[in-house]
Write an enzyme that holds these catalytic residues in place. Structure first.
Site, short mmCIF file in Angstrom:
data_model
loop_
_atom_site.label_atom_id
_atom_site.label_comp_id
_atom_site.label_asym_id
_atom_site.label_seq_id
_atom_site.Cartn_x
_atom_site.Cartn_y
_atom_site.Cartn_z
N LYS A 164 -16.10 -46.54 -30.66
CA LYS A 164 -15.82 -48.05 -30.50
C LYS A 164 -16.18 -48.29 -29.05
O LYS A 164 -16.36 -49.33 -28.62
CB LYS A 164 -14.04 -48.18 -30.68
CG LYS A 164 -13.47 -49.41 -29.92
CD LYS A 164 -12.22 -49.75 -30.07
CE LYS A 164 -11.12 -49.22 -29.23
NZ LYS A 164 -11.04 -49.86 -27.97
N ASN A 165 -15.57 -47.36 -27.92
CA ASN A 165 -15.72 -47.63 -26.54
C ASN A 165 -17.16 -47.52 -26.12
O ASN A 165 -17.47 -47.83 -25.07
CB ASN A 165 -14.76 -46.86 -25.76
CG ASN A 165 -13.30 -47.32 -25.96
OD1 ASN A 165 -12.91 -48.23 -26.64
ND2 ASN A 165 -12.43 -46.38 -25.52
N CYS A 183 -4.79 -54.12 -25.22
CA CYS A 183 -3.38 -53.17 -25.27
C CYS A 183 -2.64 -53.25 -23.91
O CYS A 183 -3.17 -53.21 -22.99
CB CYS A 183 -3.74 -51.73 -25.72
SG CYS A 183 -4.43 -51.46 -27.41
N ARG A 203 -4.26 -53.23 -15.69
CA ARG A 203 -5.59 -53.53 -16.14
C ARG A 203 -6.31 -54.64 -15.40
O ARG A 203 -6.61 -55.68 -15.89
CB ARG A 203 -5.66 -53.95 -18.03
CG ARG A 203 -4.85 -52.80 -18.75
CD ARG A 203 -5.32 -52.46 -19.89
NE ARG A 203 -6.35 -52.08 -20.21
CZ ARG A 203 -7.12 -51.73 -21.44
NH1 ARG A 203 -6.42 -52.03 -22.49
NH2 ARG A 203 -8.19 -51.20 -21.39
N ASP A 255 -6.52 -41.54 -23.33
CA ASP A 255 -6.36 -41.96 -24.59
C ASP A 255 -6.03 -40.88 -25.54
O ASP A 255 -5.44 -41.22 -26.61
CB ASP A 255 -7.71 -42.47 -25.18
CG ASP A 255 -8.23 -43.86 -24.49
OD1 ASP A 255 -7.37 -44.46 -23.91
OD2 ASP A 255 -9.28 -44.36 -24.41
N ARG A 262 -7.76 -52.07 -34.59
CA ARG A 262 -8.45 -52.19 -33.48
C ARG A 262 -9.67 -51.11 -33.07
O ARG A 262 -10.67 -51.31 -32.63
CB ARG A 262 -8.03 -52.78 -32.23
CG ARG A 262 -7.11 -53.88 -31.97
CD ARG A 262 -6.57 -54.31 -30.83
NE ARG A 262 -7.60 -54.31 -29.97
CZ ARG A 262 -7.35 -53.88 -28.74
NH1 ARG A 262 -6.07 -53.70 -28.10
NH2 ARG A 262 -8.39 -53.91 -27.92
N1 EPU Z 1 -8.70 -51.15 -12.62
C1 EPU Z 1 -8.58 -51.63 -11.70
N2 EPU Z 1 -9.70 -52.87 -11.19
C2 EPU Z 1 -10.74 -53.02 -12.27
C3 EPU Z 1 -10.93 -52.29 -13.44
C4 EPU Z 1 -9.88 -51.30 -13.54
O1 EPU Z 1 -7.63 -51.64 -10.96
O2 EPU Z 1 -11.41 -53.99 -11.90
C5 EPU Z 1 -7.99 -49.95 -13.01
C6 EPU Z 1 -7.04 -50.23 -14.38
O3 EPU Z 1 -6.08 -51.26 -14.10
C7 EPU Z 1 -6.81 -48.78 -14.71
C8 EPU Z 1 -7.85 -47.89 -14.25
O4 EPU Z 1 -8.53 -48.79 -13.36
O5 EPU Z 1 -5.44 -48.38 -14.31
C9 EPU Z 1 -8.95 -47.57 -15.37
O6 EPU Z 1 -9.39 -48.59 -16.02
P1 EPU Z 1 -10.85 -48.65 -16.61
O7 EPU Z 1 -11.40 -49.74 -16.12
O8 EPU Z 1 -11.53 -47.37 -16.59
O9 EPU Z 1 -10.56 -48.83 -18.24
P2 EPU Z 1 -11.22 -49.64 -19.40
O10 EPU Z 1 -12.68 -49.90 -18.92
O11 EPU Z 1 -10.43 -51.03 -18.96
C10 EPU Z 1 -11.74 -48.13 -21.19
C11 EPU Z 1 -11.46 -48.17 -22.74
C12 EPU Z 1 -10.02 -47.43 -22.60
C13 EPU Z 1 -9.83 -46.24 -21.99
C14 EPU Z 1 -9.95 -46.43 -20.36
C15 EPU Z 1 -10.05 -45.23 -19.48
C16 EPU Z 1 -12.96 -49.37 -23.59
C17 EPU Z 1 -13.37 -50.67 -24.19
N3 EPU Z 1 -11.74 -49.10 -23.28
O12 EPU Z 1 -10.84 -49.10 -20.64
O13 EPU Z 1 -9.95 -47.22 -24.13
O14 EPU Z 1 -8.39 -45.96 -21.93
O15 EPU Z 1 -11.63 -46.83 -20.28
O16 EPU Z 1 -10.92 -44.06 -20.07
O17 EPU Z 1 -13.94 -48.72 -23.20
C18 EPU Z 1 -8.61 -47.35 -26.09
O18 EPU Z 1 -9.85 -47.01 -26.67
O19 EPU Z 1 -7.39 -47.24 -26.69
C19 EPU Z 1 -8.65 -47.81 -24.49
C20 EPU Z 1 -7.68 -48.29 -24.22
#
Ligand code: EPU
Length: 427
Positions: free
Chosen positions: A22-23, A116, A121, A306, A398
């Site tokens: 998915k990711n 979630c 985030r 995750d 999801r």
């Molecule tokens: N963060 C910031 N500013 C930003 C972006 C992120 O402070 O502009 C912080 C977030 O608040 C968080 C950390 O950086 O504390 C990591 O966030 P990241 O951006 O790496 O995560 P994401 O891209 O929102 C993806 C996966 C998540 C997974 C995380 C970490 C997808 C769609 N989602 O999220 O997957 O936990 O990377 O590996 O790719 C899941 O599949 O259940 C899921 C939550």
């Protein structure tokens, strides 16, 4: 409202195929808006987040079709550059459409994303990077607009932290920006590398994905692609977690062995054996080996955040303690209260979670509060002897296509009950 009924305590035996991740799929679907002609993404599981992606692509005037496995997009010129609020609130990955829409429309409007509730985030790194590339930001109370009528330009940008989503946004933005972009402190997750591979197949010039520094030479346009994303390491971890907790023997076809080291290493300590084969892996658990486990989650290649809830579920019958320290999100332990109902002693202190066995429980009503916590509840209920119900299936759907079918096929006793079925059984 739907819910699962689980009669737990049965060992798992059989074969399961790991679908595409998915990711990896979600950013690739967003990037498909940047390609000319018909792009096809294959082997997609039928997930609600993927259906929302199709709705987003259609809402901004392009064409998308999904048959439950292959996903087609065909780009259309349109004035539409805003992602409607109801779609933004359904999943966080709406944020991944910032760069594609800036390229296509020179403008994008996005309502603050849902998804979630596992932490704050924030999206500041996406926005800072795009501004550094020349986009202008307008912030409203509940939405943001970015403008780049003359396109984006290459830059040097250091990510404040290695965010997966922000690395993906900036890689997409740089792929068609004017000149060279160098991104520093990038996320190294396999799903970032897979997006780079997709973009390269479409004609982008990207080197260094999977390392801290990514270099992108912008090109004028991207061509259509037929692409199969990488296998889902979190799905694979969910099945391993099931075998570890329930015992049994399962063959995982299409197993992404190269991304599973840290998860396998921990489960091996509690008696799981994993045999890697050319076309998959066999996981076998015959007896429980009591072990005290300590794990820190963090950015790849550290233990995946995750997989934390899934590790907790994998160890539900382990006669030792688990200390799990979360390094990325602030609110990852929503399952702790639910695990207490399953007879564990769980403590959460800030970003640290502690679990140890307490007593035997044979019935409980459980509720998922986020996707991976929901999957953890499914595994935990399957592994405990007794009768359980699980609510909050909209979170689990999801990220898993009919998780109940995955575990039923392995001999787990889990059923989805619709509202009508529940009413019938009451009358
Ligand atoms: N963060 C910031 N500013 C930003 C972006 C992120 O402070 O502009 C912080 C977030 O608040 C968080 C950390 O950086 O504390 C990591 O966030 P990241 O951006 O790496 O995560 P994401 O891209 O929102 C993806 C996966 C998540 C997974 C995380 C970490 C997808 C769609 N989602 O999220 O997957 O936990 O990377 O590996 O790719 C899941 O599949 O259940 C899921 C939550």
């Amino acid at each position: 409202m739907e819910r699962f009924t689980v009669n737990g305590g049965k060992a798992l035996f059989g074969c399961v195929a790991v679908p595409a991740a998915k990711n990896a799929i979600l950013p690739i679907l967003a990037a498909s808006l940047m390609t000319d002609g018909e792009t096809v993404v294959k082997n997609c599981p039928d997930l609600s987040d993927i259906r929302v992606s199709a709705d987003i692509i259609r809402a901004v005037g392009s064409m998308a079709a999904f048959d439950g496995s292959s996903f087609w997009t065909v780009y259309n010129e349109s004035e539409k550059s805003a992602i409607p609020q109801p779609l933004c609130s359904k999943m966080r990955s709406g944020i991944l459409y910032l760069a594609p829409l800036l390229y296509r429309r020179g403008k994008v409007t996005l309502y603050y994303p849902g998804g979630c509730n596992i932490g704050k985030r924030q999206i500041d790194i996406h926005l800072d990077g795009l501004q550094k590339m020349g986009a202008q930001l307008e912030c409203g109370e509940d939405k943001i607009t970015l403008l780049a009528p003359d396109g984006l330009k290459g830059t040097h940008f250091r990510l404040r932290l290695p965010s997966v989503g922000a690395t993906q946004t900036l890689m997409m933005a740089a792929a068609t920006a004017k000149g060279i972009t160098i991104l520093h402190n990038c996320a190294k997750e396999p799903e970032v590398v897979d997006l780079a591979r997709f973009l390269r197949c479409a004609g982008a010039k990207i080197t260094g994905a999977g390392k801290s520094e990514i270099i992108i030479q912008g090109v004028q346009s991207l061509n259509a692609v037929e692409y199969t994303p990488i296998a889902d390491r979190i799905f694979a971890a969910t099945v391993l977690s099931g075998v570890n907790a329930c015992r049994g023997m399962v063959f995982l076809k299409n197993y992404p062995a190269e991304y599973m080291h840290s998860f396998e290493k921990v489960l091996k300590q509690t008696g799981l054996r994993i045999v890697h084969l050319a076309d998959g892996a066999v996981a076998v658990k015959i007896f429980d080996r009591a072990a005290d486990i300590k794990v820190h989650t963090g950015f790849y290649p550290a233990f995946s955040t995750d997989m934390g809830p899934l590790l907790s579920a994998a160890l539900i019958n382990n006669n030792g303690t688990l200390v799990l320290t979360e390094g990325i999100f602030e609110n990852r332990f929503s399952y702790a209260e639910q695990f207490e109902k399953l007879g564990l002693c769980c403590k959460v202190s800030g970003t640290e979670y502690y679990q140890t066995p307490k007593n035997s429980i044979y019935t409980a009503q459980l509720k998922a509060a986020d996707l991976r916590a929901g999957a953890a509840l499914v595994v935990a209920a399957l592994a405990k002897r007794g009768n359980f119900t699980i609510e909050g299936l909209e979170y689990i759907d999801r990220g898993y296509e009919k998780i109940e079918d995955v575990f039923s096929a392995l001999g787990g006793n889990i059923r989805r009950n619709t509202f009508e079925q529940q009413q019938k059984s009451k009358s």
